[in-house]
Scaffold this active site. Sequence first.
Site, PDB file in Angstrom:
ATOM      1  CG  ASP A   1     -28.751  65.894  -0.348  1.00 41.07           C
ATOM      2  OD1 ASP A   1     -27.990  65.208   0.374  1.00 41.07           O
ATOM      3  OD2 ASP A   1     -29.940  65.591  -0.573  1.00 41.07           O
TER       4      ASP A   1
ATOM      5  CE  LYS B   1     -30.183  60.791   3.921  1.00 38.53           C
ATOM      6  NZ  LYS B   1     -30.711  61.029   2.571  1.00 38.53           N
TER       7      LYS B   1
ATOM      8  CD  GLN C   1     -33.997  60.280   0.860  1.00 39.26           C
ATOM      9  OE1 GLN C   1     -33.496  60.826   1.835  1.00 39.26           O
ATOM     10  NE2 GLN C   1     -33.305  59.488   0.055  1.00 39.26           N
TER      11      GLN C   1
END
Length: 297
Positions: free
Chosen positions: A121, A54, A98
């Site tokens: 997200d 990422k 994460q």
Amino acid sequence: MAARLIDGKATAAELRAHVGRLADFFAAHTGRKPGLATVLVGEDPASSVYIRSKRSATGEAGMESFHHQLGADTSEADLVALIERLNADPAVDGILVQLPLPKGIDAARVIATIDPDKDVDGFHVVNAGRLAVGDPAALVPCTPLGCLHLLKAELGDLAGLHAVVIGRSNIVGKPMTMLLLGESCTVTIAHSRTRDLPAIAREADILVAAVGRPEMVRGDWVKPGATVIDVGINRVPGSEPGKTRLVGDVALAEAREIAGAITPVPGGVGPMTIAMLLRNTLVAAHRRAGLAPPEGL
Ligand SMILES: NC(=O)c1ccc[n+]([C@@H]2O[C@H](COP(=O)([O-])OP(=O)(O)OC[C@H]3O[C@@H](n4cnc5c(N)ncnc54)[C@H](OP(=O)(O)O)[C@@H]3O)[C@@H](O)[C@H]2O)c1
């Protein structure tokens, strides 16, 4: 005739290049690059690999990457305090924590702390609610957004098509359902308690499998000519001892004989997730700068 393989790798590469060009425009216009903050708690090897890809994709797209590596013994209070600082930081447009988080940290509380307008997200309940009511301000979870992008590229207008989504998780199945409803599909959502799943799947013009069970969807579950999107990523033993390979939730070779088009695993949905993370960061940056987000992304 075997189904067309939908090339998610190529589509993701095009999208990333496009987002990169738009990020350059953004930087020229505002005097700063879009910024994505990533937070990793602990050193889970799979999570470390995800974060590395990422971060490098963020840099390649001409965006700032701010990484925060925290020890596995970090307290929930310290993590929440970091997120509050990132919420207040004007250089940060997107915040990605994460998952999974170490035991003892309440992931729901952590996600609820993220400013919904920086929640790239799309996991915050405010964004889930915005998506459910059709509010265009929603930041939508990256994987289902990537699936929708592939479907529209393949089929164009989706209105009136019957979509069956297998899986009802908050990160894939439910947002996928909302996105397909938003495209005026007739949507059936199936899960582990669904009765006669093969018969329901056979009614689908669009079949999305997001289950996490290797090759569960067989060829005879697929309606002839259907478009099949395989979200599953499952590691199974390979043909040589000690080796493994990745398979999806769909038995690809069988389904390919019946479907019209299908995403392979790997190389289908997987690469779209990071592309959509960059897309969400770019969109969040535009909104935070008071600019209209670029259209058609
Ligand atoms: N970047 C990517 O490509 C990406 C991103 C995210 C996830 N994934 C992959 O996508 C898959 C799904 O992920 P997820 O996070 O949504 O998983 P999840 O949270 O475990 O949800 C799985 C869903 O599948 C349903 N299910 C389980 N067994 C079933 C069965 N026998 N028949 C019908 N439905 C069944 C479950 O039903 P219940 O709700 O009834 O338990 C649940 O709704 C995994 O393989 C994951 O690795 C890929």
